[in-house]
Design a protein around this motif. Structure first.
Motif, PDB file in Angstrom:
ATOM      1  N   GLN A  85       1.081  -1.082  -0.227  1.00 39.12           N
ATOM      2  CA  GLN A  85       0.255  -0.302  -0.002  1.00 39.12           C
ATOM      3  C   GLN A  85       0.917   1.483  -0.063  1.00 39.12           C
ATOM      4  O   GLN A  85       0.909   2.364  -0.234  1.00 39.12           O
ATOM      5  CB  GLN A  85      -1.089   0.233   1.471  1.00 39.12           C
ATOM      6  N   GLY A  86       1.906   0.884   0.391  1.00 48.65           N
ATOM      7  CA  GLY A  86       3.192   2.334   0.335  1.00 48.65           C
ATOM      8  C   GLY A  86       3.196   3.231  -0.617  1.00 48.65           C
ATOM      9  O   GLY A  86       2.711   4.339  -0.688  1.00 48.65           O
ATOM     10  N   PRO A  87       3.228   2.549  -1.749  1.00 52.76           N
ATOM     11  CA  PRO A  87       3.196   3.484  -3.483  1.00 52.76           C
ATOM     12  C   PRO A  87       2.070   4.537  -3.516  1.00 52.76           C
ATOM     13  O   PRO A  87       2.232   5.036  -3.945  1.00 52.76           O
ATOM     14  CB  PRO A  87       3.317   2.438  -4.408  1.00 52.76           C
ATOM     15  N   TYR A  88       0.708   4.413  -2.057  1.00 51.14           N
ATOM     16  CA  TYR A  88      -0.793   4.338  -3.053  1.00 51.14           C
ATOM     17  C   TYR A  88      -1.283   5.142  -1.840  1.00 51.14           C
ATOM     18  O   TYR A  88      -2.040   5.534  -1.502  1.00 51.14           O
ATOM     19  CB  TYR A  88      -1.760   3.740  -3.236  1.00 51.14           C
ATOM     20  N   ASP A  89      -0.646   5.005  -0.464  1.00 49.85           N
ATOM     21  CA  ASP A  89      -0.843   5.799   1.126  1.00 49.85           C
ATOM     22  C   ASP A  89       0.326   6.837   0.759  1.00 49.85           C
ATOM     23  O   ASP A  89       1.401   5.648   1.796  1.00 49.85           O
ATOM     24  CB  ASP A  89      -1.727   4.674   1.759  1.00 49.85           C
ATOM     25  N   ASP A  90       0.010   7.812   1.411  1.00 45.61           N
ATOM     26  CA  ASP A  90       1.168   8.343   2.349  1.00 45.61           C
ATOM     27  C   ASP A  90       1.828   7.817   3.664  1.00 45.61           C
ATOM     28  O   ASP A  90       2.193   8.481   3.984  1.00 45.61           O
ATOM     29  CB  ASP A  90       1.445   9.571   2.445  1.00 45.61           C
ATOM     30  N   ASP A  91       0.444   7.447   4.154  1.00 48.03           N
ATOM     31  CA  ASP A  91       0.864   7.466   5.641  1.00 48.03           C
ATOM     32  C   ASP A  91       1.471   6.622   6.110  1.00 48.03           C
ATOM     33  O   ASP A  91       2.167   6.486   6.778  1.00 48.03           O
ATOM     34  CB  ASP A  91      -0.729   7.949   6.559  1.00 48.03           C
ATOM     35  N   TYR A  92       0.763   5.286   5.112  1.00 48.92           N
ATOM     36  CA  TYR A  92       1.503   4.112   5.268  1.00 48.92           C
ATOM     37  C   TYR A  92       3.390   4.092   4.858  1.00 48.92           C
ATOM     38  O   TYR A  92       3.776   3.606   5.445  1.00 48.92           O
ATOM     39  CB  TYR A  92       1.336   2.723   4.443  1.00 48.92           C
ATOM     40  N   ARG A  93       3.159   4.919   3.739  1.00 51.45           N
ATOM     41  CA  ARG A  93       4.867   5.272   3.161  1.00 51.45           C
ATOM     42  C   ARG A  93       6.252   5.923   3.660  1.00 51.45           C
ATOM     43  O   ARG A  93       6.958   5.679   4.589  1.00 51.45           O
ATOM     44  CB  ARG A  93       4.832   5.694   1.805  1.00 51.45           C
ATOM     45  N   GLU A  94       5.022   6.748   4.994  1.00 47.89           N
ATOM     46  CA  GLU A  94       5.801   7.869   6.158  1.00 47.89           C
ATOM     47  C   GLU A  94       6.306   6.342   7.049  1.00 47.89           C
ATOM     48  O   GLU A  94       7.607   6.573   7.261  1.00 47.89           O
ATOM     49  CB  GLU A  94       4.963   8.277   6.726  1.00 47.89           C
TER      50      GLU A  94
END
Length: 192
Positions: free
Chosen positions: A99-108
């Motif tokens: 989900q990281g590429p699509y969700d900034d919160d997860y990516r952070e």
């Protein structure tokens, strides 16, 4: 957080519902919604919880010197655990990572894990260079970057296709012997 862990293991990320987490805890679904806006918020809190545990887990690897400590950290990250629950959990975490590429919160949050591991490895390698255990021309940042990539890849490959994670551990330990240690290959006794 324990209920979230158990629910993720049973249902995976995609199928996970707040009710599944409530069913694994003593809290009601309404109580969970009171504290967390929904699944997304609860999973962000869960990633924060995992980060704290990960930080403690890699903070001080055992060993007498930089080489032993580096090899111990590699072992900590690339030694199979209880395959039943751990495999299910790793699969759910892989789904969250996707989900990281699509969700900034997860990516952070995922970036925090990555940076922490890279900094820990960089510090261990720099200590080895400074103490004379590793060759002078070893670049701690390059080695840390390579190890993080190899470790993340090994964990993903293990979850997705069942590749034995301990093989990557052995390869990285051999890399330490052949490319980092003063004196090159065979300078460190082979691990049992």
């Amino acid at each position: 957080m324990g209920a979230t862990y158990r629910a993720l293991c049973k249902h995976g990320y995609a199928s996970l519902r707040m009710q599944d987490i409530a069913d694994e805890s003593t809290k009601s679904k309404a109580t969970l919604h009171y504290h967390y806006g929904g699944k997304h918020d609860l999973l962000l809190a869960f990633l924060d919880y995992l980060f704290e545990r990960f930080e403690a887990r890699i903070a001080d690897p055992a060993g007498d010197g930089p080489t032993d400590r580096l090899v111990a950290l590699i072992g900590t990250l690339l030694t199979p655990r209880d395959e039943n629950t751990h495999q299910e959990f790793q699969t759910a975490i892989l789904e969250i990572k996707a989900q990281g590429p699509y969700d900034d919160d997860y990516r952070e949050r995922l970036v925090k894990f990555d940076r922490l591991l890279e900094e820990r490895l960089r510090s261990l390698v720099a200590d080895g260079v400074e103490r004379g255990a590793f060759r002078e021309d070893v670049d701690p940042e390059d080695v840390a970057d390579f190890f993080v990539t190899a470790i993340n890849g090994a964990q993903t490959r293990h979850v997705s296709v069942g590749h034995p994670i301990e093989r990557t551990r052995r390869h990285l330990e051999s890399y330490v012997d052949a490319h980092l240690l003063r004196g090159g290959s065979g300078a460190r006794a082979a691990p049992e």
